[in-house]
Design a protein around this motif. Sequence first.
Motif, PDB file in Angstrom:
ATOM      1  N   GLN A   1      91.836  59.929 -28.521  1.00  0.00           N
ATOM      2  CA  GLN A   1      92.166  58.619 -29.097  1.00  0.00           C
ATOM      3  C   GLN A   1      93.440  58.713 -29.942  1.00  0.00           C
ATOM      4  N   LYS A   2      93.546  59.799 -30.718  1.00  0.00           N
ATOM      5  CA  LYS A   2      94.753  59.986 -31.542  1.00  0.00           C
ATOM      6  C   LYS A   2      95.979  60.068 -30.659  1.00  0.00           C
ATOM      7  N   ILE A   3      95.904  60.884 -29.623  1.00  0.00           N
ATOM      8  CA  ILE A   3      97.046  61.037 -28.717  1.00  0.00           C
ATOM      9  C   ILE A   3      97.380  59.685 -28.091  1.00  0.00           C
TER      10      ILE A   3
ATOM     11  N   VAL B   1     107.075  61.919 -22.745  1.00  0.00           N
ATOM     12  CA  VAL B   1     105.865  62.114 -23.549  1.00  0.00           C
ATOM     13  C   VAL B   1     104.834  62.943 -22.778  1.00  0.00           C
TER      14      VAL B   1
ATOM     15  N   ASP C   1      95.111  68.495 -24.068  1.00  0.00           N
ATOM     16  CA  ASP C   1      95.489  67.116 -24.425  1.00  0.00           C
ATOM     17  C   ASP C   1      95.202  66.176 -23.252  1.00  0.00           C
TER      18      ASP C   1
ATOM     19  N   HIS D   1      90.126  63.302 -30.440  1.00  0.00           N
ATOM     20  CA  HIS D   1      91.495  63.805 -30.321  1.00  0.00           C
ATOM     21  C   HIS D   1      92.269  63.003 -29.274  1.00  0.00           C
TER      22      HIS D   1
ATOM     23  N   LYS E   1      96.966  49.010 -25.812  1.00  0.00           N
ATOM     24  CA  LYS E   1      95.926  49.587 -26.688  1.00  0.00           C
ATOM     25  C   LYS E   1      94.649  49.926 -25.918  1.00  0.00           C
TER      26      LYS E   1
ATOM     27  N   ASN F   1      96.716  56.529 -28.985  1.00  0.00           N
ATOM     28  CA  ASN F   1      97.281  55.491 -29.858  1.00  0.00           C
ATOM     29  C   ASN F   1      98.694  55.839 -30.312  1.00  0.00           C
ATOM     30  N   ARG F   2      98.943  57.130 -30.501  1.00  0.00           N
ATOM     31  CA  ARG F   2     100.256  57.555 -30.960  1.00  0.00           C
ATOM     32  C   ARG F   2     101.286  57.552 -29.824  1.00  0.00           C
ATOM     33  N   SER F   3     100.885  58.012 -28.635  1.00  0.00           N
ATOM     34  CA  SER F   3     101.893  58.310 -27.615  1.00  0.00           C
ATOM     35  C   SER F   3     101.813  57.487 -26.335  1.00  0.00           C
ATOM     36  N   CYS F   4     100.775  56.723 -26.139  1.00  0.00           N
ATOM     37  CA  CYS F   4     100.609  56.052 -24.846  1.00  0.00           C
ATOM     38  C   CYS F   4     100.490  54.535 -24.967  1.00  0.00           C
TER      39      CYS F   4
END
Length: 103
Positions: free
Chosen positions: A29-31, A82, A90, A27, A42, A33-36
């Motif tokens: 990783q999803k946050i 963000v 999170d 979870h 990366k 890559n999407r938001s940071c």
Amino acid sequence: MKIYSTILSLIALSAISSVHAEGNIEHGQKIFNRSCALCHGKQAEKSAMGQSQIINTFNEEKIISSLQDRKSGKIEGPGNRVKEGLSEQDMQDVASYIQTLKQ
Ligand code: HEC
């Protein structure tokens, strides 16, 4: 008998504390890559907008407290929008994921 219950409670305790110490890396990783990643890189290897420290050098506690201070507005920064959208879970998850990016 007594020694058994002591051993059992030790096992139970370590199981509980490992759940608390580690966030959900998938979870996180999803946050990330999407938001940071856009600002921090990366691999969390960049200085965001030339202003932040390199956050893949931070431990979990330092990441979580940095995020809390920005969410609460104690520290102002261009990435705060963000950070305001992150729940405590999170923050834990993304902090755990960033530990996997350390070189
Ligand atoms: C719009 C760009 C941007 C985004 C997106 C962004 N940040 Fe930041 N972040 C910054 C900037 C700029 C700073 C340095 C200014 C400050 O202290 O807030 C910073 C500071 C930080 C710090 C403290 C670093 C230090 O120098 O002490 C952490 C930790 C952090 N960000 C994590 C994250 C995480 C995790 C995400 C995703 C949920 C994220 N940031 C999203 C721009 C961004």
